[in-house]
Motif scaffolding. Structure first.
Motif, mmCIF file in Angstrom:
data_model
loop_
_atom_site.group_PDB
_atom_site.id
_atom_site.type_symbol
_atom_site.label_atom_id
_atom_site.label_comp_id
_atom_site.label_asym_id
_atom_site.label_seq_id
_atom_site.Cartn_x
_atom_site.Cartn_y
_atom_site.Cartn_z
ATOM 1 N N ALA A 164 -23.839 -27.096 13.870
ATOM 2 C CA ALA A 164 -23.105 -27.164 12.605
ATOM 3 C C ALA A 164 -21.822 -27.983 12.763
ATOM 4 N N ARG A 165 -21.333 -28.387 11.620
ATOM 5 C CA ARG A 165 -20.099 -29.186 11.579
ATOM 6 C C ARG A 165 -18.883 -28.254 11.656
ATOM 7 N N TYR A 166 -17.849 -28.618 12.421
ATOM 8 C CA TYR A 166 -16.609 -27.830 12.477
ATOM 9 C C TYR A 166 -15.408 -28.714 12.243
ATOM 10 N N ASP A 167 -14.432 -28.156 11.536
ATOM 11 C CA ASP A 167 -13.195 -28.910 11.309
ATOM 12 C C ASP A 167 -12.235 -28.732 12.470
ATOM 13 N N MET A 168 -12.353 -27.552 13.131
ATOM 14 C CA MET A 168 -11.422 -27.291 14.218
ATOM 15 C C MET A 168 -12.078 -26.435 15.295
ATOM 16 N N VAL A 169 -11.702 -26.734 16.545
ATOM 17 C CA VAL A 169 -12.163 -25.905 17.657
ATOM 18 C C VAL A 169 -10.920 -25.368 18.361
ATOM 19 N N ILE A 170 -10.838 -24.016 18.475
ATOM 20 C CA ILE A 170 -9.730 -23.405 19.226
ATOM 21 C C ILE A 170 -10.344 -22.880 20.513
ATOM 22 N N SER A 171 -9.883 -23.406 21.638
ATOM 23 C CA SER A 171 -10.555 -23.030 22.886
ATOM 24 C C SER A 171 -9.578 -22.567 23.961
ATOM 25 N N HIS A 200 -17.654 -35.536 18.455
ATOM 26 C CA HIS A 200 -17.127 -35.230 17.111
ATOM 27 C C HIS A 200 -15.654 -35.652 17.020
ATOM 28 N N PRO A 201 -15.398 -36.936 17.008
ATOM 29 C CA PRO A 201 -13.995 -37.394 17.073
ATOM 30 C C PRO A 201 -13.130 -36.911 15.905
ATOM 31 N N ASP A 202 -13.756 -36.487 14.805
ATOM 32 C CA ASP A 202 -12.954 -36.041 13.658
ATOM 33 C C ASP A 202 -12.549 -34.565 13.738
ATOM 34 N N THR A 203 -13.120 -33.841 14.676
ATOM 35 C CA THR A 203 -12.816 -32.409 14.788
ATOM 36 C C THR A 203 -11.499 -32.200 15.546
ATOM 37 N N LEU A 204 -10.630 -31.374 14.968
ATOM 38 C CA LEU A 204 -9.346 -31.099 15.622
ATOM 39 C C LEU A 204 -9.561 -30.084 16.744
ATOM 40 N N THR A 205 -8.801 -30.230 17.816
ATOM 41 C CA THR A 205 -8.912 -29.247 18.909
ATOM 42 C C THR A 205 -7.556 -28.624 19.205
ATOM 43 N N VAL A 206 -7.583 -27.311 19.471
ATOM 44 C CA VAL A 206 -6.364 -26.585 19.846
ATOM 45 C C VAL A 206 -6.692 -25.833 21.131
ATOM 46 N N ILE A 207 -5.810 -25.931 22.120
ATOM 47 C CA ILE A 207 -6.095 -25.302 23.400
ATOM 48 C C ILE A 207 -5.215 -24.045 23.560
ATOM 49 N N MET A 208 -5.788 -22.941 24.084
ATOM 50 C CA MET A 208 -5.016 -21.714 24.317
ATOM 51 C C MET A 208 -4.827 -21.562 25.816
ATOM 52 N N THR A 209 -3.612 -21.195 26.201
ATOM 53 C CA THR A 209 -3.381 -21.109 27.639
ATOM 54 C C THR A 209 -2.291 -20.082 27.988
#
Ligand SMILES: [Fe+2]
Length: 498
Positions: free
Chosen positions: A55-62, A82-91
């Motif tokens: 499926a298509r995602y607008d954002m991935v929080i990983s 998926h170059p248009d999908t935003l990514t947020v990293i948790m650390t």
């Protein structure tokens, strides 16, 4: 920002939460779900990749550290597929450096654990809003340039103009290296009408042409997008350069294929995408309508010219002494108009008026071929021809502009002409021009009652009548430049009067 409550589920932003700790996945999913987002979860990078394929995602929080595929590898994969999908990293606190590193590689933001849930909601809202605005901006820019292109194409009247506007905009708007426009010739063949290329191609460098037969066959099932070797197959001869990507769209009006336009990318890193294909298709559909219009307009112009030429011949046929008179008067009048600095549109009116100037003779029931001079009565009938000319042309609306020249070509500068007895600049310039051209040709041609007069004699006669019969400016210009025209005629194989 208000929670996203309304709207079709399809329109709601989709977020994928990836973390190996179930508790963290669930709490983020719950809170974002309450805000109206569609949220799915995955326990590691590998299952996240599978979900992203589904499926298509607008954002991935990983999360950063996970078994199997870690956060940084997942990020790389998302950026690639998926170059248009935003990514947020948790650390966690100890790995901030890595999070910053992730941002350098294109992650939108990072979240430090432990986090407050509101913080996550805020980052998601901000990120998606920014993305929405960027997309809107892009759409607006595209719409604007498309609007400008459409305007320019619609405003083009000639076929050459339409084709050049089409090629220019395909080159710049679709960001291609080469644009080829092919048009149907009406006999089932297609010929290359224009070739445009970016600065990438050297001047004079040959790329090699497309094979129109292959292209037309492929176009039967819609626009063609090909890359690499498959794009090269559509060329007639092997292209001299590596072809990275190519789009060909038809120029179609209803079911008729008027031609096609091909955009080619020679840049390995620039493969055309669906957006560029759509853009080119829209430009091409506007161009096809304009090409059809330009063709109709050209047909109309040709019909107009043919009608006028036929009428001019009708006039000349009535009198064996005046064979070719109308066309010669038109030639002198057009040159005279040009010397006097008239613009191209006015020059065309001069040409048509001169071709038609004697059309009223059709209305003079008399023997124009009779030997010797006309009797007084005959002359009175003959003098009606300018008025008859006006009356004959009056019902034909598109010939309106030629009427003044036809009606008033026998007026004299001193007011002693006919039919109205106008004087000086009250006589339209076109009529003053035709008057000189008509007299010159009449005097240098044989007539029923006399032989042709020599050129020199005619010129001095025109000079003598300058200011009485003729506008001195017009007559002066004519006698000054006629010698030059005679040289040009001789050079082009036409023998001018002796
Ligand atoms: Fe006349």
């Amino acid at each position: 920002m208000p929670a996203l409550e309304s709207g079709h589920p399809e329109d709601r932003p989709r977020v994928l939460v990836v973390d190996d700790e179930k508790f963290i996945r669930d709490i983020i999913a719950d809170f974002l779900g309450m805000e109206g987002y569609i949220v799915r979860t995955a326990e590691d990078g590998t299952s996240a990749v599978t979900e992203l394929e589904r499926a298509r995602y607008d954002m991935v929080i990983s999360d950063l550290k996970m078994p199997k595929m870690g956060g940084l590898d997942l990020l790389k994969e998302v950026a690639r597929v998926h170059p248009d999908t935003l990514t947020v990293i948790m650390t966690g606190f100890g790995t901030v450096e890595t999070a910053i590193d992730a941002m350098k590689r294109g992650a939108y933001d990072y979240i430090l654990k432990p986090f407050k849930v509101e913080e996550i909601v805020h980052i998601v809202q901000r990120g998606l809003e920014k993305r929405r605005l960027a997309a809107e901006n892009l759409r607006l820019r595209e719409a604007l340039s498309l609007y400008k292109v459409s305007e320019a194409i619609a405003a083009s009247l000639s076929l050459d103009e339409v084709v050049s506007t089409l090629s220019d905009s395909a080159l710049s708007e679709v960001r291609s290296d080469v644009v080829m426009t092919w048009l149907a010739d009406g006999e089932g063949d297609f010929t290359l009408r224009s070739l445009n290329f970016s600065s990438l191609l050297e001047e004079g460098e040959e790329l090699g042409g497309l094979d129109p037969a292959k292209v037309v066959e492929r176009l039967a099932s819609g626009p063609v997008t090909e890359h690499g070797a498959r794009a090269r197959e559509l060329f007639a001869t092997h292209p001299a350069r590596q072809v990275s990507s190519l789009i060909i769209v038809p120029l179609k009006m209803r079911d008729r294929l008027l031609g096609f336009v091909a955009t080619i990318s020679l840049t390995a890193s620039r493969r055309f995408d669906e957006g560029q294909r759509k853009l080119l298709s829209i430009i091409a559909s506007r161009a096809a309508a304009a090409i059809e219009n330009a063709r109709l307009y050209e047909d109309l112009q040709a019909t107009f010219q043919q009608t006028i030429q036929s009428l001019a011949r009708t006039i000349d046929k009535m009198d064996r002494y005046t064979a070719g008179h109308s066309e010669r008067v038109a030639r002198y009048a057009v040159n005279l108009a040009r010397w006097l600095g008239l613009d191209e549109i006015q020059i065309e009116v001069v040409r048509h008026s001169a071709l038609m100037h004697d059309i009223g003779k059709i209305g003079c029931v008399m023997n124009l071929n009779k030997a010797g001079k006309l009797t007084q009565t005959e002359y009175e009938v003959f003098k009606r021809h300018p008025t008859y000319g006006r009356e004959i042309l009056d019902p034909i609306k598109f010939l309106g502009p030629v009427i003044p020249g036809v009606h008033l070509h026998h007026e004299r500068w001193d007011g002693r002409g006919y039919p109205l007895g106008l004087a000086g600049k009250d006589i339209p310039l076109i009529a003053r021009i035709i008057s000189v051209a008509d007299t010159y040709d009449a005097m240098t041609s044989d007539r029923a009652y006399r032989r042709a007069l020599p050129h020199e004699v005619t010129v001095s006669e025109i000079e003598r009548c300058s200011g009485t019969q003729f506008d001195p400016d017009v007559a002066g210009t004519f006698t000054e430049r006629i010698e030059m025209l005679r040289e040009e005629l001789r050079a082009s194989g036409v023998e001018p009067p002796e």
